[in-house]
Design a protein around this motif. Structure first.
Motif, PDB file in Angstrom:
ATOM      1  N   ARG A  34       0.854  -1.185   0.000  1.00 15.53           N
ATOM      2  CA  ARG A  34       0.000   0.000   0.000  1.00 15.53           C
ATOM      3  C   ARG A  34       0.888   1.233   0.000  1.00 15.53           C
ATOM      4  O   ARG A  34       1.783   1.368   0.843  1.00 15.53           O
ATOM      5  CB  ARG A  34      -0.877  -0.013   1.248  1.00 15.53           C
ATOM      6  CG  ARG A  34      -1.861   1.090   1.286  1.00 15.53           C
ATOM      7  CD  ARG A  34      -2.776   0.947   2.476  1.00 15.53           C
ATOM      8  NE  ARG A  34      -3.810   1.960   2.355  1.00 15.53           N
ATOM      9  CZ  ARG A  34      -4.553   2.354   3.336  1.00 15.53           C
ATOM     10  NH1 ARG A  34      -4.435   1.800   4.520  1.00 15.53           N
ATOM     11  NH2 ARG A  34      -5.460   3.284   3.153  1.00 15.53           N
ATOM     12  N   LEU A  35       0.637   2.136  -0.931  1.00 23.01           N
ATOM     13  CA  LEU A  35       1.390   3.384  -1.026  1.00 23.01           C
ATOM     14  C   LEU A  35       0.568   4.496  -0.395  1.00 23.01           C
ATOM     15  O   LEU A  35      -0.618   4.651  -0.718  1.00 23.01           O
ATOM     16  CB  LEU A  35       1.689   3.724  -2.481  1.00 23.01           C
ATOM     17  CG  LEU A  35       2.423   2.659  -3.296  1.00 23.01           C
ATOM     18  CD1 LEU A  35       2.528   3.100  -4.742  1.00 23.01           C
ATOM     19  CD2 LEU A  35       3.779   2.388  -2.727  1.00 23.01           C
ATOM     20  N   VAL A  36       1.198   5.246   0.490  1.00 25.28           N
ATOM     21  CA  VAL A  36       0.527   6.351   1.162  1.00 25.28           C
ATOM     22  C   VAL A  36       1.482   7.540   1.157  1.00 25.28           C
ATOM     23  O   VAL A  36       2.656   7.398   1.518  1.00 25.28           O
ATOM     24  CB  VAL A  36       0.153   5.989   2.620  1.00 25.28           C
ATOM     25  CG1 VAL A  36      -0.539   7.142   3.306  1.00 25.28           C
ATOM     26  CG2 VAL A  36      -0.696   4.741   2.670  1.00 25.28           C
ATOM     27  N   ALA A  37       0.981   8.691   0.748  1.00 19.78           N
ATOM     28  CA  ALA A  37       1.799   9.894   0.751  1.00 19.78           C
ATOM     29  C   ALA A  37       1.824  10.474   2.162  1.00 19.78           C
ATOM     30  O   ALA A  37       0.784  10.561   2.823  1.00 19.78           O
ATOM     31  CB  ALA A  37       1.241  10.928  -0.219  1.00 19.78           C
ATOM     32  N   LYS A  38       2.994  10.818   2.630  1.00 19.63           N
ATOM     33  CA  LYS A  38       3.138  11.442   3.938  1.00 19.63           C
ATOM     34  C   LYS A  38       3.715  12.834   3.738  1.00 19.63           C
ATOM     35  O   LYS A  38       4.601  13.026   2.924  1.00 19.63           O
ATOM     36  CB  LYS A  38       4.073  10.619   4.824  1.00 19.63           C
ATOM     37  CG  LYS A  38       3.516   9.262   5.162  1.00 19.63           C
ATOM     38  CD  LYS A  38       4.444   8.536   6.095  1.00 19.63           C
ATOM     39  CE  LYS A  38       3.869   7.177   6.442  1.00 19.63           C
ATOM     40  NZ  LYS A  38       4.750   6.448   7.363  1.00 19.63           N
ATOM     41  N   PRO A  39       3.206  13.805   4.497  1.00 19.86           N
ATOM     42  CA  PRO A  39       3.738  15.154   4.348  1.00 19.86           C
ATOM     43  C   PRO A  39       5.195  15.223   4.790  1.00 19.86           C
ATOM     44  O   PRO A  39       5.603  14.557   5.738  1.00 19.86           O
ATOM     45  CB  PRO A  39       2.851  16.010   5.250  1.00 19.86           C
ATOM     46  CG  PRO A  39       2.132  15.057   6.138  1.00 19.86           C
ATOM     47  CD  PRO A  39       2.168  13.710   5.496  1.00 19.86           C
ATOM     48  N   ARG A  40       5.953  16.013   4.059  1.00 20.54           N
ATOM     49  CA  ARG A  40       7.366  16.214   4.399  1.00 20.54           C
ATOM     50  C   ARG A  40       7.464  17.371   5.391  1.00 20.54           C
ATOM     51  O   ARG A  40       6.754  18.375   5.249  1.00 20.54           O
ATOM     52  CB  ARG A  40       8.172  16.574   3.163  1.00 20.54           C
ATOM     53  CG  ARG A  40       8.285  15.468   2.175  1.00 20.54           C
ATOM     54  CD  ARG A  40       9.164  15.917   1.040  1.00 20.54           C
ATOM     55  NE  ARG A  40       9.200  14.912   0.012  1.00 20.54           N
ATOM     56  CZ  ARG A  40       9.883  15.016  -1.100  1.00 20.54           C
ATOM     57  NH1 ARG A  40      10.580  16.107  -1.334  1.00 20.54           N
ATOM     58  NH2 ARG A  40       9.873  14.057  -1.988  1.00 20.54           N
ATOM     59  N   PRO A  41       8.370  17.254   6.339  1.00 17.31           N
ATOM     60  CA  PRO A  41       8.554  18.385   7.237  1.00 17.31           C
ATOM     61  C   PRO A  41       9.150  19.570   6.478  1.00 17.31           C
ATOM     62  O   PRO A  41      10.007  19.383   5.614  1.00 17.31           O
ATOM     63  CB  PRO A  41       9.521  17.861   8.291  1.00 17.31           C
ATOM     64  CG  PRO A  41      10.068  16.598   7.769  1.00 17.31           C
ATOM     65  CD  PRO A  41       9.189  16.118   6.659  1.00 17.31           C
ATOM     66  N   LYS A  42       8.684  20.757   6.789  1.00 14.89           N
ATOM     67  CA  LYS A  42       9.206  21.947   6.111  1.00 14.89           C
ATOM     68  C   LYS A  42      10.580  22.278   6.661  1.00 14.89           C
ATOM     69  O   LYS A  42      10.842  22.149   7.839  1.00 14.89           O
ATOM     70  CB  LYS A  42       8.255  23.114   6.290  1.00 14.89           C
ATOM     71  CG  LYS A  42       6.936  22.881   5.602  1.00 14.89           C
ATOM     72  CD  LYS A  42       6.067  24.093   5.634  1.00 14.89           C
ATOM     73  CE  LYS A  42       4.778  23.767   4.892  1.00 14.89           C
ATOM     74  NZ  LYS A  42       3.899  24.903   4.784  1.00 14.89           N
ATOM     75  N   LYS A  43      11.434  22.744   5.764  1.00 11.59           N
ATOM     76  CA  LYS A  43      12.826  23.079   6.149  1.00 11.59           C
ATOM     77  C   LYS A  43      12.922  24.471   6.674  1.00 11.59           C
ATOM     78  O   LYS A  43      12.288  25.366   6.388  1.00 11.59           O
ATOM     79  CB  LYS A  43      13.758  22.900   4.953  1.00 11.59           C
ATOM     80  CG  LYS A  43      13.855  21.466   4.545  1.00 11.59           C
ATOM     81  CD  LYS A  43      14.806  21.327   3.384  1.00 11.59           C
ATOM     82  CE  LYS A  43      14.896  19.887   2.937  1.00 11.59           C
ATOM     83  NZ  LYS A  43      15.821  19.704   1.868  1.00 11.59           N
TER      84      LYS A  43
END
Length: 74
Positions: free
Chosen positions: A65-74
């Motif tokens: 299962r592929l799930v997009a996870k938010p990336r932490p902002k730099k």
């Protein structure tokens, strides 16, 4: 139709298959031109990415299962 055992074994031995290799395998297995196979692979990847961008998970039986996870902002 399941891929031949030799294809499954060689694919499992690799850590990753590139789009070009996947298109080549698709072309050979289904007697397509490389261009047609590449277009099919690109369309599949586009549809998967489109769903993930909408926040929808993508389930690929036998893969996961592929799930997009938010990336932490730099």
């Amino acid at each position: 139709m399941a891929p031949p055992a030799s294809y499954r074994e060689s694919a499992m031995q690799r850590s990753a298959m590139k789009r070009k290799e996947l298109a080549g395998a698709l072309a050979r297995e289904h007697r397509l031109t490389r261009a047609a196979a590449r277009d099919q692979v690109d369309e599949l990847v586009h549809k998967i990415l489109k769903s993930l961008r909408k926040g929808e998970p993508v389930e690929l039986p036998g893969v996961g299962r592929l799930v997009a996870k938010p990336r932490p902002k730099k």
